[in-house]
Design an enzyme around this catalytic site. Structure first.
Site, PDB file in Angstrom:
ATOM      1  N   CYS A  24      16.186  36.803  30.074  1.00 20.03           N
ATOM      2  CA  CYS A  24      15.742  35.680  29.236  1.00 20.03           C
ATOM      3  C   CYS A  24      16.846  35.151  28.334  1.00 20.03           C
ATOM      4  CB  CYS A  24      14.556  36.147  28.399  1.00 20.03           C
ATOM      5  SG  CYS A  24      14.058  35.037  27.110  1.00 20.03           S
ATOM      6  N   CYS A  27      15.949  34.983  24.725  1.00 20.70           N
ATOM      7  CA  CYS A  27      16.240  36.221  24.000  1.00 20.70           C
ATOM      8  C   CYS A  27      17.713  36.270  23.607  1.00 20.70           C
ATOM      9  CB  CYS A  27      15.890  37.425  24.863  1.00 20.70           C
ATOM     10  SG  CYS A  27      14.154  37.516  25.323  1.00 20.70           S
ATOM     11  N   ASP A 408      45.251  26.289  43.586  1.00 21.04           N
ATOM     12  CA  ASP A 408      46.396  27.196  43.585  1.00 21.04           C
ATOM     13  C   ASP A 408      47.213  26.866  44.830  1.00 21.04           C
ATOM     14  OD1 ASP A 408      47.998  29.533  42.986  1.00 21.04           O
ATOM     15  OD2 ASP A 408      46.965  30.488  44.662  1.00 21.04           O
TER      16      ASP A 408
END
Length: 732
Positions: A24, A27, A408
């Site tokens: 979550c 949270c 790259d």
């Protein structure tokens, strides 16, 4: 709380376990708010999906140990990233297997209930099937919702659980079971992705040896790298990986720094040169004086950059996380209002509750939620068929918004192996009175270099072998590290070396054709090629002549230019090369394939800065790489693309998209698939939200019955699913 000017600031990164429903992020936001309320904490950035927490704090008021204690008190567990993690890996695999079994049981239960209803079987069979689906499909959702509620927060898990129960209570058990099945499956995929991210960090840690051979009182003593102090001298033998950063005291060798700097060829190192932990010593013994402790080394910084980049959330994702609770609370509030107001106005409770439950079913975002995985999972499957591995649905969506691409060079735009490109005879050059040919020049060069392990020597010998040349025997071989080699071939001493080597030779010998040779070297270097001269000593003591010159390059991958042209057709505005190689080599390849901008001789942190600058300018930036040095830039970019066969484990684990066959043409395919997915999502979300708005409006105004709401809800769900499945046949 904001930091005051002049306050000392430090940063620490903790590795945290997911908490709440579906790791979550509400949270995570609650944890951030809790930490920033503490005196001395300037900022906190947490992502349970990535498993990281980065805290900026006043180190005069707090310590990392105190911050970790506060995190534990909040209810979030931390992990030690320096451990090998075998126990954690086994635990992760075990948890994933259990969740997969739960998903399978949910599917079986859902189908059992559905088929039982179709066949008019005994009601008990159907209810047992749905019971299994609800118990196993809702298990982790209920657990996560309870954890979230403990911190006075709500999330989508809670809404889905209540929506499923609401569907069950009004006689629509299949809809609820299907909802639980899709969310359970999503949870398993998320945990799998997080496990791969953690293994990426472990792969980085394995680049650094655990111990070093330190000189103590003239003897070699093996000690853990954490106990090696600045100023200590350690010994590195050929083939060893350097344990720490330092300066060469004695010895000469070449060091393969490709894992750290991306340089395509090993770098010559001698007294006074810097060397880095995690790189590989090739052919000489070195004594190195330590300049940085283990936690300050280049490889340690690389690990830290990857961790921080993975933990940072994009603004759009953070906005979605913040909208999670208002949406859930809004649906709860709408359902509550639909019950309370009519009841207070004297309406009968049963029909009022029936209407409210119908409203909750209509307002639940099943079609919205299904529309995204239906399209994205189809896109992932289509990509896999074409050798393009997306590591998650969010990366498919991100591919749609790419406006700039950074590459790259070595192993990405190029093959990653050094090859001979030129073996040119100087005009008028002779040997033993006879004109020398290109094949004879190459055969002589291969003979001289056959005993060398240098990458240029190997390329020369390989080229002679490919032409099936008769290579004579060489004797009295000698090598000057970083400059050149010499040997006696067919009774003559032949030298092969760079300009510094030949200049040293010319100080005591008159060399015929030297100016012409130097001009050729300059011309070849301007083309981005590494070049050397081939010089044969004459019969006289003080005479020699330039026979010709050899040039080498890292070959551009086939189709690179066509791939970049296709990117422009897709709407990519800017193409950049980011490389640790020198400017001339990079510019030559960039001009060959049509790249707009070159940034050369970059360290990993400078690549990250370049990507951050590009993101600030274009927002959507893809980084394509293959080396460990690319890992932080891959994690920083909007979309990291790793080369499958040539890439290192770290780059591939850090990347969001992996080209499984190293086929550059799949980069335009991936971006095109992302754009097609975005169009599909726009259509699906319009249908899903339109259906919700239409049904909610109809329920509130006309009081449509539950079956109509279910048909509308299920119809929109099926429709968006079918539209999403069309992506399975996507072709670029």
């Amino acid at each position: 709380m904001a930091s005051a000017a002049g306050e000392p600031a430090a940063r620490c990164t903790l590795h945290v376990d997911g908490y709440g429903g579906r790791s979550c992020e509400s949270c995570a936001l609650a944890l951030e708010r809790h930490l920033t309320d503490i005196a001395g904490v300037h900022d906190a950035e947490s992502s349970f999906r990535a498993g990281t927490l980065t805290v900026t704090y006043d180190d005069e008021l707090l310590s990392p140990a105190e911050i970790e204690r506060v995190v534990h008190e909040f209810g979030v567990e931390t992990r030690d990233a320096t451990e090998e993690g075998e126990t954690d890996s086994a635990s992760e695999r075990s948890t994933l297997r259990v969740e997969a079994v739960f998903v399978a049981l949910t599917l079986v239960g859902m189908l059992t209930g559905l088929v039982a209803g179709w066949l008019d079987a005994a009601p008990l069979i159907g209810w047992v099937g749905y019971g299994v689906a609800y118990v196993f499909g809702g298990w982790y959702g209920v657990k996560g919702s309870v954890e979230t509620l403990r911190h006075r927060a709500v999330d989508i898990d809670l809404l889905m659980i209540l929506a499923a129960l609401g569907a069950l209570s009004i006689g629509a058990p299949f809809e609820g079971a299907m909802l639980l099945f899709l969310f359970s499956l999503s949870n398993v995929l998320q945990h799998y992705a997080m496990g791969r991210s953690r293994r990426a960090i472990r792969a980085l840690m394995r680049l650094r040896p655990e111990s070093a051979r330190v000189l103590r009182d003239g003897e070699e003593v093996t000690v853990p790298i954490e106990e090696v102090a600045i100023g200590d001298v350690f010994v590195v033998r050929p083939g060893d990986r350097l344990p720490l950063d330092g300066v060469v005291e004695t010895g000469e060798s070449t060091v393969d720094q490709s894992s750290l700097t991306g340089e395509s060829v090993p770098v010559t190192k001698g007294p006074g040169d810097d060397v880095f932990g995690g790189t590989i010593n090739e052919n000489g013994s070195l004594e190195v004086r330590v300049t940085r402790q283990a936690h300050e080394s280049a490889i340690a910084k690389l690990i830290h950059l990857v961790e921080e980049a993975q933990g940072e959330r994009a603004p759009t994702q953070r906005l979605i996380d913040r909208l999670e609770q208002p949406y859930v609370l809004g649906v709860f509030g709408l359902t509550g209002v639909a019950i309370a107001i009519p009841t207070l106005l004297g309406a009968e409770f049963d029909p009022t509750f029936y209407r409210a439950m119908t409203l909750m079913v209509a307002a639940s975002p099943c079609a919205v939620i299904i529309s995204t995985p239906a399209a994205v999972l189809s896109a992932i499957a289509a990509g896999a068929r074409q050798g393009v591995l997306f590591k998650g649905g969010e990366h498919v969506e991100r591919a749609a918004g790419i406006r700039a691409v950074a590459f790259d060079k070595t192993g990405t735009l190029t093959e990653g192996d050094t090859r001979l490109t030129d073996a040119t005879v100087r005009d008028g050059a002779t040997l033993s009175g006879s004109p020398i040919t290109g094949d004879r020049l190459l055969a002589l060069s291969a003979a001289v270099q056959s005993r060398s392990e240098h990458h240029l020597a190997e390329a020369t010998v390989d080229a002679a072998s490919e032409r099936s040349l008769d290579v004579p025997e060489a004797r009295e071989f000698q090598a000057t590290v970083g400059k050149g080699v010499r040997a006696t071939v067919e009774g003559r001493t032949v030298h092969i070396g760079n300009r510094r080597y030949v200049e040293g030779l010319a100080s005591g010998v008159a060399i015929e054709g030297l100016d012409e040779g130097y001009a050729a070297l300059r011309s070849l270097q301007d083309e981005g090629k590494t070049s050397v001269l081939v010089v044969s000593e004459g019969e006289g003591v003080d005479e020699a002549r330039v026979l010709g010159w050899l040039a080498f390059t890292d070959t551009v991958r086939p189709g690179a230019a066509e791939m970049i042209a296709r990117l422009r057709e897709l709407g990519v505005e800017h193409v950049v090369m980011l490389t640790g190689d020198n400017e001339r080599v990079a510019r030559s390849i960039a001009d060959e394939v049509g790249i707009d901008e070159v940034r050369a001789e970059l360290l990993p942190e400078q690549k990250v800065e370049s990507v951050e600058e590009l993101v600030a300018r274009y927002e959507g930036v893809a980084m394509v790489g293959d080396g460990v040095n690319d890992a932080p830039a891959l994690a920083t970019a909007t979309l990291g693309v790793g080369m499958g066969g040539a890439g290192t484990d770290v780059a591939l684990e850090t990347a969001d998209v992996v080209l499984m066959s190293d086929d550059l043409s799949k980069i335009p395919y991936a971006l095109g698939l992302g754009r097609a997915t975005r169009r599909t999502l726009l259509v699906n979300l319009s249908i899903a939200f339109g259906a919700i708005a239409l049904m909610v409006g109809a329920i509130l105004t006309a009081g449509i019955p539950l079956p109509v709401a279910v048909v509308g809800h299920e119809g929109s769900t099926v429709l968006v699913s079918l539209i999403g499945l069309r992506l399975l046949g996507f072709r670029e």
